[in-house]
Design a protein around this motif. Structure first.
Motif, PDB file in Angstrom:
ATOM      1  N   VAL A  93      19.722  19.727  -5.953  1.00 12.20           N
ATOM      2  CA  VAL A  93      18.544  18.868  -5.944  1.00 12.20           C
ATOM      3  C   VAL A  93      18.942  17.469  -5.486  1.00 12.20           C
ATOM      4  O   VAL A  93      20.012  16.973  -5.834  1.00 12.20           O
ATOM      5  CB  VAL A  93      17.928  18.804  -7.359  1.00 12.20           C
ATOM      6  N   GLY A  94      18.075  16.828  -4.700  1.00 12.62           N
ATOM      7  CA  GLY A  94      18.295  15.430  -4.349  1.00 12.62           C
ATOM      8  C   GLY A  94      18.817  15.223  -2.946  1.00 12.62           C
ATOM      9  O   GLY A  94      18.871  16.145  -2.125  1.00 12.62           O
ATOM     10  N   ALA A  95      19.216  13.982  -2.682  1.00 14.89           N
ATOM     11  CA  ALA A  95      19.656  13.580  -1.351  1.00 14.89           C
ATOM     12  C   ALA A  95      21.001  14.205  -0.997  1.00 14.89           C
ATOM     13  O   ALA A  95      21.779  14.592  -1.873  1.00 14.89           O
ATOM     14  CB  ALA A  95      19.749  12.057  -1.276  1.00 14.89           C
ATOM     15  N   GLY A  96      21.282  14.276   0.317  1.00 18.78           N
ATOM     16  CA  GLY A  96      22.529  14.846   0.801  1.00 18.78           C
ATOM     17  C   GLY A  96      23.680  13.860   0.764  1.00 18.78           C
ATOM     18  O   GLY A  96      23.590  12.774   0.183  1.00 18.78           O
ATOM     19  N   VAL A  97      24.777  14.231   1.427  1.00 16.21           N
ATOM     20  CA  VAL A  97      26.008  13.441   1.367  1.00 16.21           C
ATOM     21  C   VAL A  97      25.817  12.056   1.979  1.00 16.21           C
ATOM     22  O   VAL A  97      26.093  11.030   1.338  1.00 16.21           O
ATOM     23  CB  VAL A  97      27.154  14.183   2.081  1.00 16.21           C
ATOM     24  N   ALA A  98      25.362  11.998   3.224  1.00 13.69           N
ATOM     25  CA  ALA A  98      25.272  10.715   3.929  1.00 13.69           C
ATOM     26  C   ALA A  98      24.271   9.777   3.275  1.00 13.69           C
ATOM     27  O   ALA A  98      24.563   8.595   3.039  1.00 13.69           O
ATOM     28  CB  ALA A  98      24.903  10.948   5.391  1.00 13.69           C
ATOM     29  N   SER A  99      23.080  10.283   2.978  1.00 14.93           N
ATOM     30  CA  SER A  99      22.057   9.414   2.389  1.00 14.93           C
ATOM     31  C   SER A  99      22.461   8.950   0.997  1.00 14.93           C
ATOM     32  O   SER A  99      22.172   7.810   0.601  1.00 14.93           O
ATOM     33  CB  SER A  99      20.708  10.131   2.342  1.00 14.93           C
ATOM     34  N   SER A 100      23.150   9.800   0.241  1.00 12.64           N
ATOM     35  CA  SER A 100      23.629   9.384  -1.081  1.00 12.64           C
ATOM     36  C   SER A 100      24.662   8.272  -0.955  1.00 12.64           C
ATOM     37  O   SER A 100      24.633   7.285  -1.703  1.00 12.64           O
ATOM     38  CB  SER A 100      24.241  10.576  -1.825  1.00 12.64           C
ATOM     39  N   ALA A 101      25.578   8.422   0.005  1.00 11.50           N
ATOM     40  CA  ALA A 101      26.651   7.438   0.167  1.00 11.50           C
ATOM     41  C   ALA A 101      26.111   6.071   0.566  1.00 11.50           C
ATOM     42  O   ALA A 101      26.478   5.046  -0.023  1.00 11.50           O
ATOM     43  CB  ALA A 101      27.657   7.933   1.202  1.00 11.50           C
ATOM     44  N   VAL A 102      25.237   6.033   1.564  1.00 13.73           N
ATOM     45  CA  VAL A 102      24.746   4.730   2.029  1.00 13.73           C
ATOM     46  C   VAL A 102      23.749   4.119   1.047  1.00 13.73           C
ATOM     47  O   VAL A 102      23.600   2.895   0.990  1.00 13.73           O
ATOM     48  CB  VAL A 102      24.121   4.824   3.436  1.00 13.73           C
ATOM     49  N   SER A 103      23.075   4.950   0.259  1.00 14.05           N
ATOM     50  CA  SER A 103      22.155   4.409  -0.741  1.00 14.05           C
ATOM     51  C   SER A 103      22.911   3.804  -1.919  1.00 14.05           C
ATOM     52  O   SER A 103      22.441   2.844  -2.537  1.00 14.05           O
ATOM     53  CB  SER A 103      21.211   5.505  -1.245  1.00 14.05           C
ATOM     54  N   MET A 104      24.075   4.356  -2.227  1.00 12.67           N
ATOM     55  CA  MET A 104      24.864   3.832  -3.338  1.00 12.67           C
ATOM     56  C   MET A 104      25.514   2.506  -2.979  1.00 12.67           C
ATOM     57  O   MET A 104      25.601   1.598  -3.814  1.00 12.67           O
ATOM     58  CB  MET A 104      25.945   4.845  -3.715  1.00 12.67           C
ATOM     59  N   ASP A 105      25.957   2.384  -1.739  1.00 10.75           N
ATOM     60  CA  ASP A 105      26.633   1.159  -1.300  1.00 10.75           C
ATOM     61  C   ASP A 105      25.581   0.151  -0.835  1.00 10.75           C
ATOM     62  O   ASP A 105      24.998   0.284   0.236  1.00 10.75           O
ATOM     63  CB  ASP A 105      27.608   1.470  -0.168  1.00 10.75           C
ATOM     64  N   LYS A 106      25.347  -0.869  -1.648  1.00  9.55           N
ATOM     65  CA  LYS A 106      24.259  -1.807  -1.368  1.00  9.55           C
ATOM     66  C   LYS A 106      24.472  -2.605  -0.082  1.00  9.55           C
ATOM     67  O   LYS A 106      23.504  -3.070   0.525  1.00  9.55           O
ATOM     68  CB  LYS A 106      24.083  -2.756  -2.552  1.00  9.55           C
ATOM     69  N   SER A 107      25.726  -2.775   0.338  1.00  4.46           N
ATOM     70  CA  SER A 107      25.957  -3.512   1.580  1.00  4.46           C
ATOM     71  C   SER A 107      25.572  -2.664   2.788  1.00  4.46           C
ATOM     72  O   SER A 107      24.896  -3.145   3.708  1.00  4.46           O
ATOM     73  CB  SER A 107      27.419  -3.955   1.674  1.00  4.46           C
ATOM     74  N   PHE A 108      25.982  -1.402   2.823  1.00  9.65           N
ATOM     75  CA  PHE A 108      25.579  -0.508   3.912  1.00  9.65           C
ATOM     76  C   PHE A 108      24.064  -0.306   3.915  1.00  9.65           C
ATOM     77  O   PHE A 108      23.422  -0.274   4.965  1.00  9.65           O
ATOM     78  CB  PHE A 108      26.280   0.848   3.784  1.00  9.65           C
ATOM     79  N   MET A 109      23.510  -0.152   2.725  1.00 14.50           N
ATOM     80  CA  MET A 109      22.071   0.074   2.605  1.00 14.50           C
ATOM     81  C   MET A 109      21.276  -1.076   3.217  1.00 14.50           C
ATOM     82  O   MET A 109      20.304  -0.864   3.949  1.00 14.50           O
ATOM     83  CB  MET A 109      21.701   0.233   1.130  1.00 14.50           C
TER      84      MET A 109
END
Length: 256
Positions: A93-109
């Motif tokens: 359930v939920g977002a995949g690898v890439a979207s999870s990674a960039v959403s967690m890192d506030k600078s990339f987001m």
């Protein structure tokens, strides 16, 4: 018809371990016991899987039909758990690898949000080595770019853990030390006086759909950890916005 076996993974190594425990309790209590066989899978603070281990081997039977990750923060929401489940060939359930990674890192987001044309407040990134080597220069850069008040937060964490609202130079060093105790980089954002806290959930992938926005009235000066989980903040649904503003919030949420 056999029940669908749902593995609920919770706990984890991040600073949001306790929040994950509360979230897992909510998820497990909400799942229909007539439809699903619920299999709790706890990860301790030291990273030990206390109930069952999921291996990155698609040929091994994990005894699960789908995984519901209810981990918060690093080693859970940042793409690491999602990567493990992909390797194990387990639906989740939920977002995949890439979207999870960039959403967690506030600078990339923020970089992605800016490139997508979404309105965001001015912000700066401060790496741990920068603060250790040149604290005065970093302080001056932040003051010139953002001014006070400013919010200092770990780049990779949630639940407002390690977040400080800084109103004067004398308090900046302590805020930086706190944020950098959780991560190797901090995101520093310009404070917005008079702003309101509005949240909006999105469900779906190719055709995402946004929920009706809710408005949070924090019991503290801002929506910090205590206001989120330990004290009585107010949630107003729907948010006190015009129809046009609600439509804009939902549009931005789907674009994000």
């Amino acid at each position: 018809m056999p029940k669908l076996r749902v593995g609920v993974i919770y706990g984890g190594r991040s600073g949001e371990h306790e929040v994950s425990l509360m979230s897992a309790q909510s998820v497990i209590s909400a799942l229909d016991k007539e439809k699903y066989e619920i299999i709790p899978i706890k990860i301790d603070k030291d990273g030990r899987w206390s109930d069952r281990l999921i291996a990155a081997d698609p040929t091994r039977d994990a005894g699960l039909d789908v995984v519901f990750p209810v981990l918060h923060g690093t080693f859970g929401e940042d793409g690491t758990m999602q990567g493990l489940l992909e390797l194990a060939n387990l639906p989740y359930v939920g977002a995949g690898v890439a979207s999870s990674a960039v959403s967690m890192d506030k600078s990339f987001m923020r970089v992605l949000f800016a490139n997508a044309g979404l309105p965001i407040l001015p912000w700066e990134v401060v790496f741990n080595y920068e603060w250790r080597e040149e604290p005065e220069q970093v302080t001056q850069r932040l003051e010139e770019a953002l001014g006070y008040p400013m919010f200092v937060k770990p780049a990779n964490l949630g639940s407002s853990v390690g977040v400080t609202k800084v109103k004067r130079r004398e308090d900046l060093a302590a805020a930086m030390e706190l944020a950098l105790s959780f991560d190797r980089k901090a995101v520093v954002e310009k404070g917005l006086e008079g702003g309101r806290e509005v949240e909006c959930s999105v469900l779906g992938h190719t055709h995402p759909e946004a929920s009706i926005p809710g408005e949070i009235v924090p019991c503290n000066e801002f929506y910090d950890y205590e206001a989120k989980y330990l004290e009585d903040s107010e949630l107003i649904i729907p948010a006190r916005l015009s129809e046009e503003q609600i439509a804009t919030v939902r549009e931005y949420a789907c674009r994000a």
